[in-house]
Motif scaffolding. Structure first.
Motif, PDB file in Angstrom:
ATOM      1  N   PHE A 137       0.590  -1.014   0.435  1.00  0.00           N
ATOM      2  CA  PHE A 137      -0.096  -0.044  -0.236  1.00  0.00           C
ATOM      3  C   PHE A 137       1.131   1.073  -0.076  1.00  0.00           C
ATOM      4  O   PHE A 137       1.464   1.248   1.079  1.00  0.00           O
ATOM      5  CB  PHE A 137      -0.902   0.202   1.213  1.00  0.00           C
ATOM      6  CG  PHE A 137      -1.813   0.962   1.321  1.00  0.00           C
ATOM      7  CD1 PHE A 137      -2.437   0.917   0.615  1.00  0.00           C
ATOM      8  CD2 PHE A 137      -1.355   2.122   2.506  1.00  0.00           C
ATOM      9  CE1 PHE A 137      -3.891   2.369   0.135  1.00  0.00           C
ATOM     10  CE2 PHE A 137      -2.485   3.245   2.089  1.00  0.00           C
ATOM     11  CZ  PHE A 137      -3.621   2.829   1.173  1.00  0.00           C
ATOM     12  N   GLU A 138       0.839   2.447  -1.201  1.00  0.00           N
ATOM     13  CA  GLU A 138       1.495   3.328  -1.245  1.00  0.00           C
ATOM     14  C   GLU A 138       1.254   4.106  -0.533  1.00  0.00           C
ATOM     15  O   GLU A 138       1.510   5.013  -0.187  1.00  0.00           O
ATOM     16  CB  GLU A 138       1.513   3.437  -2.457  1.00  0.00           C
ATOM     17  CG  GLU A 138       1.618   2.379  -3.908  1.00  0.00           C
ATOM     18  CD  GLU A 138       0.415   2.220  -4.802  1.00  0.00           C
ATOM     19  OE1 GLU A 138       0.956   3.606  -5.198  1.00  0.00           O
ATOM     20  OE2 GLU A 138       1.110   1.398  -5.122  1.00  0.00           O
ATOM     21  N   LEU A 139       0.065   4.719   0.214  1.00  0.00           N
ATOM     22  CA  LEU A 139      -0.322   6.712   0.951  1.00  0.00           C
ATOM     23  C   LEU A 139       0.029   6.174   2.338  1.00  0.00           C
ATOM     24  O   LEU A 139       0.138   4.779   2.952  1.00  0.00           O
ATOM     25  CB  LEU A 139      -1.334   6.467   0.566  1.00  0.00           C
ATOM     26  CG  LEU A 139      -2.050   6.908  -0.492  1.00  0.00           C
ATOM     27  CD1 LEU A 139      -3.803   7.260  -0.997  1.00  0.00           C
ATOM     28  CD2 LEU A 139      -1.037   7.773  -1.908  1.00  0.00           C
ATOM     29  N   ASP A 140       0.348   7.414   2.732  1.00  0.00           N
ATOM     30  CA  ASP A 140       0.684   7.354   4.400  1.00  0.00           C
ATOM     31  C   ASP A 140      -0.484   7.244   5.238  1.00  0.00           C
ATOM     32  O   ASP A 140      -0.946   6.297   6.368  1.00  0.00           O
ATOM     33  CB  ASP A 140       1.136   8.344   4.600  1.00  0.00           C
ATOM     34  CG  ASP A 140       1.950   8.783   3.845  1.00  0.00           C
ATOM     35  OD1 ASP A 140       3.040   7.718   3.577  1.00  0.00           O
ATOM     36  OD2 ASP A 140       2.928   9.583   3.705  1.00  0.00           O
ATOM     37  N   ASN A 141      -1.847   8.489   5.109  1.00  0.00           N
ATOM     38  CA  ASN A 141      -3.404   8.267   5.808  1.00  0.00           C
ATOM     39  C   ASN A 141      -3.938   6.546   5.286  1.00  0.00           C
ATOM     40  O   ASN A 141      -3.737   6.333   3.656  1.00  0.00           O
ATOM     41  CB  ASN A 141      -3.723   8.950   4.811  1.00  0.00           C
ATOM     42  CG  ASN A 141      -3.098  10.357   5.299  1.00  0.00           C
ATOM     43  OD1 ASN A 141      -2.853   9.845   6.616  1.00  0.00           O
ATOM     44  ND2 ASN A 141      -4.143  11.635   5.215  1.00  0.00           N
ATOM     45  N   THR A 142      -4.869   5.720   5.974  1.00  0.00           N
ATOM     46  CA  THR A 142      -5.252   4.871   5.409  1.00  0.00           C
ATOM     47  C   THR A 142      -6.591   4.920   5.203  1.00  0.00           C
ATOM     48  O   THR A 142      -7.655   4.250   5.355  1.00  0.00           O
ATOM     49  CB  THR A 142      -5.030   3.440   6.414  1.00  0.00           C
ATOM     50  OG1 THR A 142      -4.913   3.687   7.708  1.00  0.00           O
ATOM     51  CG2 THR A 142      -2.871   3.575   6.283  1.00  0.00           C
ATOM     52  N   TRP A 143      -6.957   6.042   5.978  1.00  0.00           N
ATOM     53  CA  TRP A 143      -8.743   6.231   6.357  1.00  0.00           C
ATOM     54  C   TRP A 143      -9.243   7.068   5.501  1.00  0.00           C
ATOM     55  O   TRP A 143     -10.118   7.738   5.865  1.00  0.00           O
ATOM     56  CB  TRP A 143      -9.061   6.572   7.879  1.00  0.00           C
ATOM     57  CG  TRP A 143      -8.070   7.727   8.025  1.00  0.00           C
ATOM     58  CD1 TRP A 143      -8.300   9.128   7.797  1.00  0.00           C
ATOM     59  CD2 TRP A 143      -6.271   7.401   8.629  1.00  0.00           C
ATOM     60  NE1 TRP A 143      -7.190  10.104   8.128  1.00  0.00           N
ATOM     61  CE2 TRP A 143      -6.289   9.427   8.828  1.00  0.00           C
ATOM     62  CE3 TRP A 143      -6.121   6.953   9.267  1.00  0.00           C
ATOM     63  CZ2 TRP A 143      -4.600   9.610   9.617  1.00  0.00           C
ATOM     64  CZ3 TRP A 143      -4.520   7.331   9.689  1.00  0.00           C
ATOM     65  CH2 TRP A 143      -4.472   8.877   9.928  1.00  0.00           C
ATOM     66  N   ASP A 144      -8.249   7.981   4.280  1.00  0.00           N
ATOM     67  CA  ASP A 144      -9.377   9.259   3.628  1.00  0.00           C
ATOM     68  C   ASP A 144     -10.241   8.494   2.456  1.00  0.00           C
ATOM     69  O   ASP A 144      -9.629   7.231   2.119  1.00  0.00           O
ATOM     70  CB  ASP A 144      -8.557   9.932   3.626  1.00  0.00           C
ATOM     71  CG  ASP A 144      -7.319   9.866   2.584  1.00  0.00           C
ATOM     72  OD1 ASP A 144      -7.170   8.895   2.186  1.00  0.00           O
ATOM     73  OD2 ASP A 144      -6.463  10.704   2.715  1.00  0.00           O
TER      74      ASP A 144
END
Length: 194
Positions: A137-144
């Motif tokens: 998974f590439e993004l820092d935020n996982t909840w947006d």
């Protein structure tokens, strides 16, 4: 305390009582209603259940006159948001069934993560899955919404690699809004048709 009489469904009489505080004793309320006979329903709010997770509704039914010894009680606890969502999901899933030609794209949303999987209900197998907890998974935020859209695109890539083009979208009792809609948009962009 308010006492308001109203007609019962079977033609009998019933009285609903709402207490302003939980400190009102049940026996005092019963003494207040002692002259009424069979089919009395007493509702007192607020009462909390032992785990303090929700308000409880105490229903006391009188199958015989109050002077007799038989009194039956039942406690109905209000459902949590997750229990209500699971009930909605069960209703949706009773009408939706993933097949080999058109499997089901099931989505789950927690507070911090998004999960999507493609399921063939005929065989009871998960064909492919992706979520925000995967190592790639590439993004820092996982909840947006961006994370949700990426989950939709990745699960669509895996589905196309597995030979699946058409799916039916199972929102699992969540509203088609926000992150759930973003997963669907990402899956459509990734090439899935639904």
């Amino acid at each position: 305390m308010r006492v308001r009489p109203h007609a019962a469904a079977g033609g009998g009489s019933s009285v609903g009582c709402s207490a302003g505080s939980a400190g009102v004793a049940l026996r005092d309320t019963l003494m207040l209603l002692h002259e009424h006979e069979a089919s009395l329903a007493l509702r007192c709010l607020p009462l909390t259940c032992p785990s303090a997770r929700a308000l409880a509704l105490l229903v006391v039914r009188f199958p015989m006159p109050i002077g007799s010894a038989r009194v039956s009680c039942s406690v109905a606890v209000t459902k949590t948001a997750d229990e209500r969502r699971a009930r909605r999901a069960k209703g949706v899933r009773s009408k939706m069934h993933g097949t080999e030609e058109r499997p089901r794209l099931s989505v789950y949303r927690s507070n911090t993560h998004m999960y999507a999987q493609i399921i063939n209900d005929d065989e009871g197998k998960t064909l492919c899955a992706y979520n925000t907890r995967m190592k790639d998974f590439e993004l820092d935020n996982t909840w947006d919404k961006e994370a949700a859209e990426l989950v939709g695109k990745k699960v669509a890539e895996k589905a196309l690699a597995a030979g699946v083009e058409k799916v039916c979208f199972d929102r699992s009792g969540f509203k088609y809004h926000g992150r759930i809609a973003s997963v669907a948009d990402g899956a459509r962009e990734g090439g899935l048709k639904f």
